[in-house]
Design a protein around this motif. Sequence first.
Motif, PDB file in Angstrom:
ATOM      1  N   GLY A  74      34.098  44.504  46.252  1.00 44.90           N
ATOM      2  CA  GLY A  74      34.603  44.194  46.746  1.00 44.90           C
ATOM      3  C   GLY A  74      36.185  44.580  46.657  1.00 44.90           C
ATOM      4  N   ASP A  75      37.588  44.389  47.302  1.00 47.08           N
ATOM      5  CA  ASP A  75      38.412  45.137  46.786  1.00 47.08           C
ATOM      6  C   ASP A  75      38.869  44.206  45.529  1.00 47.08           C
ATOM      7  OD1 ASP A  75      40.885  46.352  47.326  1.00 47.08           O
ATOM      8  OD2 ASP A  75      41.745  44.609  48.579  1.00 47.08           O
ATOM      9  N   GLY A  76      38.938  45.374  44.871  1.00 49.95           N
ATOM     10  CA  GLY A  76      39.846  44.569  43.205  1.00 49.95           C
ATOM     11  C   GLY A  76      39.495  44.329  42.410  1.00 49.95           C
ATOM     12  N   TYR A  77      37.497  44.238  42.811  1.00 45.36           N
ATOM     13  CA  TYR A  77      36.682  43.587  41.722  1.00 45.36           C
ATOM     14  C   TYR A  77      35.721  44.851  41.333  1.00 45.36           C
ATOM     15  CZ  TYR A  77      32.451  41.852  39.526  1.00 45.36           C
ATOM     16  OH  TYR A  77      31.744  41.195  38.305  1.00 45.36           O
ATOM     17  N   GLN A  78      36.092  45.144  39.578  1.00 45.76           N
ATOM     18  CA  GLN A  78      35.310  46.194  38.999  1.00 45.76           C
ATOM     19  C   GLN A  78      35.267  45.839  37.684  1.00 45.76           C
ATOM     20  OE1 GLN A  78      38.616  47.327  40.543  1.00 45.76           O
ATOM     21  NE2 GLN A  78      38.021  47.659  42.937  1.00 45.76           N
ATOM     22  N   ASP A  79      34.021  45.659  37.046  1.00 44.37           N
ATOM     23  CA  ASP A  79      33.460  44.652  35.988  1.00 44.37           C
ATOM     24  C   ASP A  79      33.177  46.170  35.171  1.00 44.37           C
ATOM     25  OD1 ASP A  79      32.615  43.299  33.987  1.00 44.37           O
ATOM     26  OD2 ASP A  79      30.932  43.412  34.413  1.00 44.37           O
ATOM     27  N   LEU A  80      34.313  46.968  33.418  1.00 38.56           N
ATOM     28  CA  LEU A  80      33.992  47.579  33.352  1.00 38.56           C
ATOM     29  C   LEU A  80      33.096  47.427  31.993  1.00 38.56           C
ATOM     30  CD1 LEU A  80      35.108  50.420  32.144  1.00 38.56           C
ATOM     31  CD2 LEU A  80      37.060  49.569  30.762  1.00 38.56           C
ATOM     32  N   VAL A  81      31.972  47.323  32.158  1.00 39.22           N
ATOM     33  CA  VAL A  81      31.016  46.893  31.268  1.00 39.22           C
ATOM     34  C   VAL A  81      30.450  47.358  30.086  1.00 39.22           C
ATOM     35  CG1 VAL A  81      28.340  47.323  31.515  1.00 39.22           C
ATOM     36  CG2 VAL A  81      29.313  46.428  33.420  1.00 39.22           C
TER      37      VAL A  81
END
Length: 229
Positions: A74-81
């Motif tokens: 979603g908007d604003g959801y990024q997870d740097l794995v």
Amino acid sequence: MLRLVVPLLCLAQPALAECRLALALAVDVSRSIDAQDYIIQTEGLAGALEDRDVRSAIFGPEGKVALAIYYWSGDGYQDLVQPWVILDTPEALDAAIWKVRLTPRPEAPLATALGDALRYGADLMAEAPDCARKVIDVAGDGRNNEGISVARTYEREDFTGITVNGLAVGEHELDLVRYFQEELIRGPDAFVEVAPRQTDYPKAIHRKLLRELQGPMIGALDSPGPEEG
């Protein structure tokens, strides 16, 4: 003469160790990716990175590869794995693979903010090591349905020198391949890889990684067209 030749040879050595590719893998974990889909994607990506041919391409003599992996929805959801790492040893690659395997699926079912995922990718690429090629590899199973559009993102953000490739998982939306071809991919030698169903994801990401690692046009004949499957 030897005193002239030896310094020239010494100067040539660092070129062999230069970074040839900065590759950012952007993986869709939006609400259409259920628990089973997530396992298929996770194991598919991990398995592709473990594959003998992929590893051979990563550790080839042409230069080093830098890798980053992030999950998006979603908007604003990024997870740097996986933050940027130079894959200069098998151990460095293995560590990245285990980060993929150990990252849990997001609990909140979120929308598909593809434009925002691209913006994040551009910001991430700005922090990448200095590499000859820069590629954002976007895997997804749907169109942008929240936040900034893909077209607006490309208008606002600086994608100079960045290639954006797509992996379209076509099980949930009609004409997704065409959408990726017309709206998503961008830059030199950009292409769309196709997984007609989620279960085709492992083979598709394997083909896609080989093509990106080996350079433009390599592997093109092995990729299925939109009608296959």
